[in-house]
Design a protein around this motif. Sequence first.
Motif, PDB file in Angstrom:
ATOM      1  N   ARG A 114     -13.543  19.696  20.342  1.00 13.01           N
ATOM      2  CA  ARG A 114     -12.805  18.590  19.729  1.00 13.01           C
ATOM      3  C   ARG A 114     -11.697  19.119  18.828  1.00 13.01           C
ATOM      4  NH1 ARG A 114     -15.133  13.794  20.703  1.00 13.01           N
ATOM      5  NH2 ARG A 114     -17.361  13.742  21.071  1.00 13.01           N
ATOM      6  N   VAL A 115     -10.580  18.396  18.850  1.00 16.22           N
ATOM      7  CA  VAL A 115      -9.498  18.658  17.905  1.00 16.22           C
ATOM      8  C   VAL A 115      -9.497  17.501  16.903  1.00 16.22           C
ATOM      9  CG1 VAL A 115      -8.077  20.073  19.409  1.00 16.22           C
ATOM     10  CG2 VAL A 115      -7.833  17.602  19.486  1.00 16.22           C
ATOM     11  N   ILE A 116      -9.326  17.835  15.643  1.00 14.81           N
ATOM     12  CA  ILE A 116      -9.370  16.841  14.576  1.00 14.81           C
ATOM     13  C   ILE A 116      -8.078  16.931  13.782  1.00 14.81           C
ATOM     14  CG2 ILE A 116     -10.615  16.024  12.538  1.00 14.81           C
ATOM     15  CD1 ILE A 116     -13.055  17.653  13.757  1.00 14.81           C
ATOM     16  N   ILE A 117      -7.376  15.818  13.706  1.00 15.48           N
ATOM     17  CA  ILE A 117      -6.137  15.745  12.933  1.00 15.48           C
ATOM     18  C   ILE A 117      -6.394  14.842  11.729  1.00 15.48           C
ATOM     19  CG2 ILE A 117      -3.725  15.033  12.913  1.00 15.48           C
ATOM     20  CD1 ILE A 117      -3.632  15.560  15.890  1.00 15.48           C
ATOM     21  N   THR A 118      -6.049  15.335  10.546  1.00 12.59           N
ATOM     22  CA  THR A 118      -6.219  14.576   9.316  1.00 12.59           C
ATOM     23  C   THR A 118      -4.897  14.542   8.581  1.00 12.59           C
ATOM     24  OG1 THR A 118      -8.501  15.337   9.170  1.00 12.59           O
ATOM     25  CG2 THR A 118      -7.543  14.402   7.179  1.00 12.59           C
ATOM     26  N   VAL A 119      -4.527  13.368   8.095  1.00 12.71           N
ATOM     27  CA  VAL A 119      -3.292  13.209   7.324  1.00 12.71           C
ATOM     28  C   VAL A 119      -3.632  12.529   6.011  1.00 12.71           C
ATOM     29  CG1 VAL A 119      -1.005  12.163   7.251  1.00 12.71           C
ATOM     30  CG2 VAL A 119      -1.888  13.021   9.404  1.00 12.71           C
ATOM     31  N   ASP A 120      -3.149  13.105   4.910  1.00 14.33           N
ATOM     32  CA  ASP A 120      -3.239  12.500   3.579  1.00 14.33           C
ATOM     33  C   ASP A 120      -1.829  12.152   3.143  1.00 14.33           C
ATOM     34  OD1 ASP A 120      -6.027  12.486   2.800  1.00 14.33           O
ATOM     35  OD2 ASP A 120      -5.897  14.664   2.935  1.00 14.33           O
ATOM     36  N   TYR A 121      -1.510  10.865   3.166  1.00  7.80           N
ATOM     37  CA  TYR A 121      -0.163  10.383   2.869  1.00  7.80           C
ATOM     38  C   TYR A 121      -0.193   9.537   1.604  1.00  7.80           C
ATOM     39  CZ  TYR A 121       4.080   7.535   3.444  1.00  7.80           C
ATOM     40  OH  TYR A 121       5.273   6.888   3.245  1.00  7.80           O
ATOM     41  N   ASP A 122       0.627   9.897   0.634  1.00 10.44           N
ATOM     42  CA  ASP A 122       0.723   9.132  -0.607  1.00 10.44           C
ATOM     43  C   ASP A 122       1.732   8.017  -0.433  1.00 10.44           C
ATOM     44  OD1 ASP A 122      -1.158  10.612  -2.051  1.00 10.44           O
ATOM     45  OD2 ASP A 122       0.318  12.161  -2.481  1.00 10.44           O
ATOM     46  N   TRP A 123       1.219   6.781  -0.376  1.00 12.93           N
ATOM     47  CA  TRP A 123       2.074   5.612  -0.222  1.00 12.93           C
ATOM     48  C   TRP A 123       2.668   5.250  -1.574  1.00 12.93           C
ATOM     49  CZ3 TRP A 123       1.970   0.641  -2.268  1.00 12.93           C
ATOM     50  CH2 TRP A 123       2.858  -0.256  -1.685  1.00 12.93           C
ATOM     51  N   LEU A 124       3.971   4.984  -1.582  1.00 12.83           N
ATOM     52  CA  LEU A 124       4.667   4.610  -2.809  1.00 12.83           C
ATOM     53  C   LEU A 124       5.314   3.247  -2.638  1.00 12.83           C
ATOM     54  CD1 LEU A 124       6.472   8.000  -3.500  1.00 12.83           C
ATOM     55  CD2 LEU A 124       4.413   7.146  -4.587  1.00 12.83           C
ATOM     56  N   PRO A 125       5.112   2.358  -3.599  1.00 10.05           N
ATOM     57  CA  PRO A 125       5.776   1.052  -3.511  1.00 10.05           C
ATOM     58  C   PRO A 125       7.278   1.178  -3.734  1.00 10.05           C
ATOM     59  CG  PRO A 125       4.399   1.193  -5.480  1.00 10.05           C
ATOM     60  CD  PRO A 125       4.228   2.466  -4.732  1.00 10.05           C
ATOM     61  N   LEU A 126       8.025   0.205  -3.242  1.00  7.81           N
ATOM     62  CA  LEU A 126       9.480   0.227  -3.391  1.00  7.81           C
ATOM     63  C   LEU A 126       9.933   0.050  -4.838  1.00  7.81           C
ATOM     64  CD1 LEU A 126      10.697  -1.904  -0.358  1.00  7.81           C
ATOM     65  CD2 LEU A 126      10.982   0.532  -0.700  1.00  7.81           C
ATOM     66  N   PHE A 127       9.173  -0.686  -5.613  1.00  2.03           N
ATOM     67  CA  PHE A 127       9.622  -1.066  -6.949  1.00  2.03           C
ATOM     68  C   PHE A 127       9.098  -0.164  -8.052  1.00  2.03           C
ATOM     69  CE2 PHE A 127       9.636  -4.913  -4.338  1.00  2.03           C
ATOM     70  CZ  PHE A 127      10.991  -5.172  -4.385  1.00  2.03           C
ATOM     71  N   GLY A 128       8.667   1.025  -7.710  1.00  2.00           N
ATOM     72  CA  GLY A 128       8.223   1.985  -8.715  1.00  2.00           C
ATOM     73  C   GLY A 128       6.761   2.329  -8.567  1.00  2.00           C
ATOM     74  N   GLU A 129       6.416   3.510  -9.050  1.00  2.00           N
ATOM     75  CA  GLU A 129       5.050   3.992  -8.920  1.00  2.00           C
ATOM     76  C   GLU A 129       4.116   3.406  -9.956  1.00  2.00           C
ATOM     77  OE1 GLU A 129       4.589   8.233  -8.447  1.00  2.00           O
ATOM     78  OE2 GLU A 129       6.673   8.390  -7.849  1.00  2.00           O
ATOM     79  N   GLN A 130       4.646   2.913 -11.063  1.00  2.00           N
ATOM     80  CA  GLN A 130       3.797   2.404 -12.132  1.00  2.00           C
ATOM     81  C   GLN A 130       4.325   1.082 -12.650  1.00  2.00           C
ATOM     82  OE1 GLN A 130       3.573   5.440 -15.136  1.00  2.00           O
ATOM     83  NE2 GLN A 130       2.036   6.587 -14.007  1.00  2.00           N
ATOM     84  N   ILE A 131       3.394   0.285 -13.169  1.00  2.00           N
ATOM     85  CA  ILE A 131       3.771  -0.965 -13.814  1.00  2.00           C
ATOM     86  C   ILE A 131       3.360  -0.856 -15.276  1.00  2.00           C
ATOM     87  CG2 ILE A 131       1.640  -2.178 -13.239  1.00  2.00           C
ATOM     88  CD1 ILE A 131       3.360  -4.701 -12.907  1.00  2.00           C
ATOM     89  N   SER A 132       4.227  -1.275 -16.132  1.00  2.00           N
ATOM     90  CA  SER A 132       4.009  -1.155 -17.563  1.00  2.00           C
ATOM     91  C   SER A 132       2.825  -1.998 -18.011  1.00  2.00           C
ATOM     92  CB  SER A 132       5.280  -1.601 -18.303  1.00  2.00           C
ATOM     93  OG  SER A 132       5.036  -1.689 -19.684  1.00  2.00           O
ATOM     94  N   GLY A 133       2.169  -1.545 -19.071  1.00  2.00           N
ATOM     95  CA  GLY A 133       1.073  -2.315 -19.661  1.00  2.00           C
ATOM     96  C   GLY A 133       1.578  -3.402 -20.578  1.00  2.00           C
ATOM     97  N   PHE A 134       2.885  -3.506 -20.745  1.00  2.00           N
ATOM     98  CA  PHE A 134       3.522  -4.517 -21.600  1.00  2.00           C
ATOM     99  C   PHE A 134       2.937  -4.523 -23.013  1.00  2.00           C
ATOM    100  CE2 PHE A 134       3.933  -6.203 -17.242  1.00  2.00           C
ATOM    101  CZ  PHE A 134       5.315  -6.172 -17.143  1.00  2.00           C
TER     102      PHE A 134
END
Length: 156
Positions: A114-134
């Motif tokens: 068997r061949v095993i392919i694994t991908v770890d992809y970091d998905w990023l939103p369009l409007f920024g990686e973080q939202i402020s806690g206000f």
Amino acid sequence: MGLRQQTGVAAVEFTILLPVLLLLVFATAELGRALYQYSHLTRMVRDAGRYLSTKAISNTTENLPNPLNDASCGNCISNTIDLLVYGKVGGTIPLLYGLDASDVTIIGDSVTDRVIITVDYDWLPLFGEQISGFGLGDSTDLSFNFHVSYAMRAGL
């Protein structure tokens, strides 16, 4: 209440509700985009797995080489990674923004062929990686990891 006393009430209500409505619209769009990219990534990994399963056994023993590397299968590992990340061998523009060849892991199991392919992809939103806690706490990280794995028997 007369008509004069209600002048502008609709504008005030709209002004109050507009941020909530925009948040719902953008959150729905980002969720749809995330689902689309996850679906696209799983399709890319599956297609790369099918390619690798046909190219991994290049000798006449009909067994998966141990270890599975480019030297033992005629550059099948490099070509598979190129196909997965760029859509073609020797490509330079990734099919998904932020996807890199270093995100891909390929393992060959010579016991089960068997061949095993694994991908770890970091998905990023369009409007920024973080939202402020206000001002109410720490900011919230909006990115998350897509972990996709595909295994297929070589030689089929």
